[in-house]
Write a protein that holds these residues in place. Structure first.
Motif, PDB file in Angstrom:
ATOM      1  N   THR A 251      50.340  35.820  60.616  1.00 35.09           N
ATOM      2  CA  THR A 251      50.065  34.459  61.085  1.00 35.09           C
ATOM      3  C   THR A 251      50.337  33.465  59.965  1.00 35.09           C
ATOM      4  O   THR A 251      50.925  32.402  60.181  1.00 35.09           O
ATOM      5  N   SER A 252      49.918  33.819  58.757  1.00 33.47           N
ATOM      6  CA  SER A 252      50.114  32.961  57.601  1.00 33.47           C
ATOM      7  C   SER A 252      51.589  32.602  57.438  1.00 33.47           C
ATOM      8  O   SER A 252      51.953  31.445  57.204  1.00 33.47           O
ATOM      9  N   ASP A 253      52.431  33.609  57.591  1.00 34.41           N
ATOM     10  CA  ASP A 253      53.867  33.429  57.448  1.00 34.41           C
ATOM     11  C   ASP A 253      54.415  32.398  58.435  1.00 34.41           C
ATOM     12  O   ASP A 253      55.132  31.474  58.054  1.00 34.41           O
ATOM     13  N   VAL A 254      54.036  32.559  59.696  1.00 34.76           N
ATOM     14  CA  VAL A 254      54.523  31.671  60.749  1.00 34.76           C
ATOM     15  C   VAL A 254      53.973  30.259  60.555  1.00 34.76           C
ATOM     16  O   VAL A 254      54.699  29.261  60.624  1.00 34.76           O
ATOM     17  N   VAL A 255      52.672  30.175  60.271  1.00 34.18           N
ATOM     18  CA  VAL A 255      52.015  28.871  60.160  1.00 34.18           C
ATOM     19  C   VAL A 255      52.526  28.124  58.919  1.00 34.18           C
ATOM     20  O   VAL A 255      52.684  26.909  58.928  1.00 34.18           O
ATOM     21  N   PHE A 256      52.813  28.887  57.869  1.00 32.09           N
ATOM     22  CA  PHE A 256      53.364  28.253  56.673  1.00 32.09           C
ATOM     23  C   PHE A 256      54.745  27.651  56.961  1.00 32.09           C
ATOM     24  O   PHE A 256      55.068  26.556  56.494  1.00 32.09           O
ATOM     25  N   ASP A 257      55.557  28.359  57.764  1.00 34.32           N
ATOM     26  CA  ASP A 257      56.862  27.813  58.156  1.00 34.32           C
ATOM     27  C   ASP A 257      56.705  26.516  58.935  1.00 34.32           C
ATOM     28  O   ASP A 257      57.484  25.580  58.759  1.00 34.32           O
ATOM     29  N   VAL A 258      55.701  26.482  59.808  1.00 30.21           N
ATOM     30  CA  VAL A 258      55.434  25.267  60.587  1.00 30.21           C
ATOM     31  C   VAL A 258      55.121  24.110  59.639  1.00 30.21           C
ATOM     32  O   VAL A 258      55.649  22.999  59.783  1.00 30.21           O
TER      33      VAL A 258
END
Ligand code: ADP
Length: 225
Positions: free
Chosen positions: A181-188
């Motif tokens: 989740t961290s990975d995706v949210v960081f991209d956002v």
């Protein structure tokens, strides 16, 4: 010539100064954040990264040194001027979302705009645009408790950007989320920052996340290297 969005010059900070339990946290920290630049702040726990972010964001004062935003030296400015500058020019994101639990996602993005003097309709429109950008248009009416951790953090990004600041200061913005989740949210977050062209100083322990930013500065022994 364009001024840096944020300039820190020789910042010094000691807690409990002059007492036996004095903690010299920042010895001399200098940093320029150019317009549109995204910088990773990497530091061991206790090195003073929160202290540095708070001084940069005008939430705390340094013992010595200068803080300028867009070429304006705010070090000695009256509290009211510093508060106005903070509201207008700085957005904060923390590890925990700190959303207001009794308000919806949209309201959490609208409220800081009303506090900054924006009209209701314009504030609501901006909240809609921001929530849409982070993929939450279907969640605008949900309260924080009805959102997942990643969704709560995305709302917190929208709130930080609500008043279209020049600078985003983030302290482990995805540190509470599981790795995927961290990975995706960081991209956002990065997309949002790049889209809006704002400058960001983002504290992280994660080398993969740091590598996605323009450069990395390390806080060690009270200075940046
Ligand atoms: P980090 O965010 O890198 O973990 P902090 O900026 O929170 O570090 O703290 C840096 C050091 O200053 C730590 O040793 C911490 O215990 C100390 N410290 C932080 N805030 C205070 C305070 N209000 N009074 C005394 N010491 C503090």
């Amino acid at each position: 010539m364009n001024e840096p969005a944020l300039r820190l010059e020789a910042i010094v900070k000691t807690y409990n100064r002059g007492r036996p339990n004095a903690v010299e946290v920042l010895r001399s920290v200098s940093l320029s954040l150019e317009a549109g630049e995204v910088v990773a702040l990497v530091a061991p726990s206790g090195a003073g990264k929160s202290t540095l972010l708070h001084i940069a964001g005008l939430l705390d004062t340094a013992d010595a040194g200068r803080v300028s935003i867009a070429g304006r030296d705010l070090t000695q400015a009256p509290d009211r001027t510093r508060t106005e500058a903070r509201r207008r020019d700085v957005g904060f994101v923390y590890q925990f979302h700190h959303l207001l639990p009794e308000f919806s996602a949209a309201e959490n993005v609208i409220l800081p705009q009303l506090a900054n003097g924006t009209g209701k309709a314009a504030a609501a429109d901006r909240a809609t645009v921001l929530l849409d950008r982070v993929g939450l248009s279907g969640r605008a009416d949900h309260r924080p408790a009805a959102l997942s951790g990643g969704e709560q953090q995305r709302v917190a990004f929208c709130r930080a950007l609500a008043n279209a600041p020049r600078i985003l200061l983030a302290d482990e913005p995805t540190g509470n989320l599981d790795p995927a989740t961290s990975d995706v949210v960081f991209d956002v977050l990065l997309e949002l920052v790049r889209d809006t062209g704002l400058s960001a100083l983002i504290a992280t322990h994660n080398p993969d996340l740091a590598a996605r930013m323009d450069r990395t500065v390390r806080l060690e022994d009270g200075t940046l290297i």
